[in-house]
Design an enzyme around this catalytic site. Structure first.
Site, short mmCIF file in Angstrom:
data_model
loop_
_atom_site.label_atom_id
_atom_site.label_comp_id
_atom_site.label_asym_id
_atom_site.label_seq_id
_atom_site.Cartn_x
_atom_site.Cartn_y
_atom_site.Cartn_z
CG ASN A 177 -6.91 4.52 -12.06
OD1 ASN A 177 -6.36 4.08 -11.04
ND2 ASN A 177 -7.87 5.01 -12.06
CG HIS A 217 -16.05 -4.82 -13.52
ND1 HIS A 217 -16.86 -5.61 -12.99
CD2 HIS A 217 -15.81 -3.72 -12.66
CE1 HIS A 217 -17.15 -5.06 -11.68
NE2 HIS A 217 -16.19 -4.04 -11.57
CD GLN A 247 0.34 -1.53 -8.68
OE1 GLN A 247 -0.42 -2.38 -8.81
NE2 GLN A 247 0.30 -0.82 -7.39
NE ARG A 273 -22.14 -7.60 -8.11
CZ ARG A 273 -21.42 -6.43 -8.23
NH1 ARG A 273 -21.06 -6.12 -9.43
NH2 ARG A 273 -20.95 -5.90 -7.34
CG ASP A 313 -2.24 0.76 0.82
OD1 ASP A 313 -2.41 1.75 0.33
OD2 ASP A 313 -3.26 0.07 1.26
NE ARG A 345 -16.22 9.07 -11.83
CZ ARG A 345 -15.88 9.64 -13.07
NH1 ARG A 345 -15.75 10.89 -13.05
NH2 ARG A 345 -15.91 8.84 -13.95
CG ASP A 350 -19.17 -7.98 -13.22
OD1 ASP A 350 -19.96 -6.95 -12.50
OD2 ASP A 350 -18.29 -7.98 -13.45
CB VAL A 406 -9.26 -6.28 -8.29
CG1 VAL A 406 -10.54 -6.11 -7.69
CG2 VAL A 406 -8.99 -7.71 -8.21
N GLY A 407 -8.62 -3.47 -9.47
CA GLY A 407 -8.82 -1.99 -9.49
C GLY A 407 -9.50 -1.34 -10.87
CG ASN A 408 -13.44 -0.89 -11.36
OD1 ASN A 408 -13.23 -1.51 -12.35
ND2 ASN A 408 -14.27 -1.05 -10.37
N1 NAD Z 1 -13.89 -5.80 -10.88
C1 NAD Z 1 -14.39 -5.87 -9.60
O1 NAD Z 1 -15.18 -6.45 -9.78
C2 NAD Z 1 -14.40 -4.99 -8.49
C3 NAD Z 1 -15.18 -5.47 -7.05
C4 NAD Z 1 -14.86 -4.55 -6.46
C5 NAD Z 1 -13.87 -3.68 -6.36
N2 NAD Z 1 -13.39 -3.24 -7.39
C6 NAD Z 1 -12.25 -1.76 -7.54
O2 NAD Z 1 -11.10 -2.26 -6.76
C7 NAD Z 1 -10.55 -1.15 -6.25
C8 NAD Z 1 -10.27 -1.28 -4.94
O3 NAD Z 1 -11.65 -1.26 -4.19
P1 NAD Z 1 -11.49 -1.29 -2.58
O4 NAD Z 1 -13.09 -1.02 -2.26
O5 NAD Z 1 -10.87 -2.35 -1.94
O6 NAD Z 1 -11.02 0.23 -2.50
P2 NAD Z 1 -10.00 0.87 -1.01
O7 NAD Z 1 -9.92 2.23 -1.29
O8 NAD Z 1 -10.69 0.34 0.02
O9 NAD Z 1 -8.63 0.14 -1.13
C9 NAD Z 1 -7.82 0.47 -2.18
C10 NAD Z 1 -6.50 0.53 -1.53
O10 NAD Z 1 -5.52 0.59 -2.51
C11 NAD Z 1 -4.38 1.63 -2.29
N3 NAD Z 1 -3.79 2.26 -3.08
C12 NAD Z 1 -4.03 3.29 -3.77
N4 NAD Z 1 -3.10 3.62 -4.76
C13 NAD Z 1 -1.87 2.65 -4.45
C14 NAD Z 1 -0.89 2.34 -5.33
N5 NAD Z 1 -0.59 2.94 -6.15
N6 NAD Z 1 0.04 1.32 -4.80
C15 NAD Z 1 -0.49 0.63 -3.92
N7 NAD Z 1 -1.81 0.66 -3.24
C16 NAD Z 1 -2.56 1.57 -3.60
C17 NAD Z 1 -5.15 2.67 -1.33
O11 NAD Z 1 -4.32 3.15 -0.17
C18 NAD Z 1 -6.25 1.72 -0.52
O12 NAD Z 1 -5.61 1.03 0.64
C19 NAD Z 1 -11.45 0.02 -6.68
O13 NAD Z 1 -10.88 0.47 -7.96
C20 NAD Z 1 -12.75 -0.80 -6.95
O14 NAD Z 1 -13.56 -0.09 -8.04
C21 NAD Z 1 -13.59 -3.78 -8.64
C1 NAG Z 2 -15.36 0.12 -18.20
O1 NAG Z 2 -15.59 -0.12 -17.07
C2 NAG Z 2 -14.86 0.46 -15.91
C3 NAG Z 2 -15.23 -0.13 -14.65
O2 NAG Z 2 -16.82 0.10 -14.14
C4 NAG Z 2 -15.17 2.02 -15.67
O3 NAG Z 2 -14.68 2.58 -14.75
C5 NAG Z 2 -15.17 2.45 -17.24
O4 NAG Z 2 -15.55 3.94 -17.16
C6 NAG Z 2 -15.64 1.75 -18.28
N1 NAG Z 2 -15.19 2.43 -19.47
C7 NAG Z 2 -15.69 3.25 -20.14
C8 NAG Z 2 -15.37 3.80 -21.70
O5 NAG Z 2 -17.17 3.63 -19.89
#
Ligand code: NAD
Ligand code: NAG
Ligand code: NAG
Ligand code: NAG
Length: 301
Positions: free
Chosen positions: A73, A155, A80, A130, A10, A60, A127, A97-99
């Site tokens: 991002n 996603h 990374q 779900r 982190d 955001r 998804d 996972v991160g969006n």
């Molecule tokens: N693909 C999916 O199905 C799905 C599902 C749930 C959440 N998400 C996405 O996953 C992400 C995380 O969600 P969350 O609820 O755990 O958020 P969160 O904010 O609780 O956790 C994110 C963590 O990442 C850390 N972080 C930020 N920048 C960083 C970096 N450069 N290097 C290392 N760590 C860093 C933050 O400090 C924080 O601890 C979000 O983008 C969320 O939208 C995706």
């Molecule tokens: C694609 O999905 C991600 C995750 O929900 C979203 O943040 C992104 O805006 C979407 N892309 C576009 C072009 O809408």
């Protein structure tokens, strides 16, 4: 013997919070967990990795333009990806996972040229779960009696949850989903909208994004990479499109139905796609192309 050593990365201001996460993980008394190493250094976190789960992205903030968010991002996932290239094993399996998960995954893959693109995937299993659960609840069967739903594309709310190849085990035999549900209007309308908008609905209710269900989906995804999918069953994950499947353009991370064996995924080919489905699959691809082109332009700067 399979066991797990967790390296938790982190940013520096979050290290005290990370200590709390370490305590909770210890308190789970997890059978496979041998060690936990919290760190704010990429060279520690990415060293000799077998599996990487990239969760940290820029959320955001109020008033932030979509372009600026994407730029932030791209910077994170470029860094990374480069760290994976430098420190991880070449066989590492990377789950983003991160969006925006699909595009972040593509940027990480492009930033780690010596790791095969096939070893990068993004999470659409949440998804998928779900969709599976919505059908199961509708038919009053356990979720395990529903198989082969598909999530196509991004996603996001343009993803296409598709049940045309889904089977439901009801009263001892497997029925096509449309025959089991007996409500085409629901399957083509509210079902799709519910799955597409589930993330937002959870945030609205909890004032926080999905946590437990996302963690479960991450475990499902990684476990299937390691141990393979069951015979006759496919799951959804965002994988690299080489332009050869279902008319999806190449150089996108797009969610497809896949089967996994020997730690290698294959897109399930040859499924019949009607025009209702094709339109939705094309729309989510178009969204990803636009986002990719903007993101790739940021890679160079
Ligand atoms: N693909 C999916 O199905 C799905 C599902 C749930 C959440 N998400 C996405 O996953 C992400 C995380 O969600 P969350 O609820 O755990 O958020 P969160 O904010 O609780 O956790 C994110 C963590 O990442 C850390 N972080 C930020 N920048 C960083 C970096 N450069 N290097 C290392 N760590 C860093 C933050 O400090 C924080 O601890 C979000 O983008 C969320 O939208 C995706
Ligand atoms: C694609 O999905 C991600 C995750 O929900 C979203 O943040 C992104 O805006 C979407 N892309 C576009 C072009 O809408
Ligand atoms: C369907 O479920 C029943 C139990 O309710 C089980 O005995 C049967 O094997 C299942 N069939 C298939 C094809 O999974
Ligand atoms: C999931 C996946 O496709 N894994 C591949 C990662 O790369 C190695 C080669 O380095 C392949 O053997 C795996 O199949």
């Amino acid at each position: 013997m399979l066991f797990i050593i967790l390296l938790l990365l982190d940013i520096t201001p979050m290290l005290p919070v990370l200590d709390g996460v370490v305590m909770e993980l210890q308190d789970c008394a997890l059978p496979l967990l041998r060690d936990i190493i919290p760190t704010d250094k990429e060279e520690v976190a990415f060293k000799d990795l077998d599996a990487a789960i990239l969760v940290g992205s820029m959320p955001r903030k109020d008033g932030m333009e979509r372009k600026d968010l994407l730029k932030a991002n791209v910077a994170i996932f470029k860094s990374q990806g480069a760290a994976l290239e430098k420190y991880a094993k070449k066989t590492v399996k990377v789950l983003v996972v991160g969006n925006p998960a699909n595009t972040n995954c593509l940027i990480a893959a492009k930033s780690a040229p010596s790791i095969p693109k096939e070893n990068f995937s993004c999470l659409t299993r949440l998804d998928h779960n779900r969709a599976r659960s919505q059908v199961a609840m509708r038919c009053a069967v356990p979720a395990t009696h529903v198989r082969n739903v598909i999530i196509w594309g991004n996603h996001s709310s343009t993803q296409y949850p598709d049940v045309h190849h889904c089977l439901v085990n009801m009263s001892g035999s497997e029925l096509a989903c449309f025959d089991a549900v007996k409500d085409d209007a629901w399957l083509k309308g509210d079902f799709i909208a519910t799955v597409q908008q589930r993330g937002a609905a959870v945030i609205k209710a909890r004032k926080l994004s999905s946590a437990m269900s996302a963690a479960k989906a991450i475990c499902d995804h990684m476990r299937d990479i390691w141990t393979g999918t069951a015979d006759g069953e496919f799951i959804s994950m965002g994988v690299y499109s080489s332009g050869n499947s279902y008319g999806v353009p190449d150089d996108l991370i797009y969610s497809f139905p896949v089967q996994i064996k020997d730690k290698t995924w294959k897109i399930v080919e040859g499924l019949a796609i009607n025009s209702f489905s094709q339109t939705k699959m094309d729309a989510t691809a178009a969204e990803l192309i636009e986002e990719r082109d903007t993101a790739v332009a940021f890679l160079g700067v």
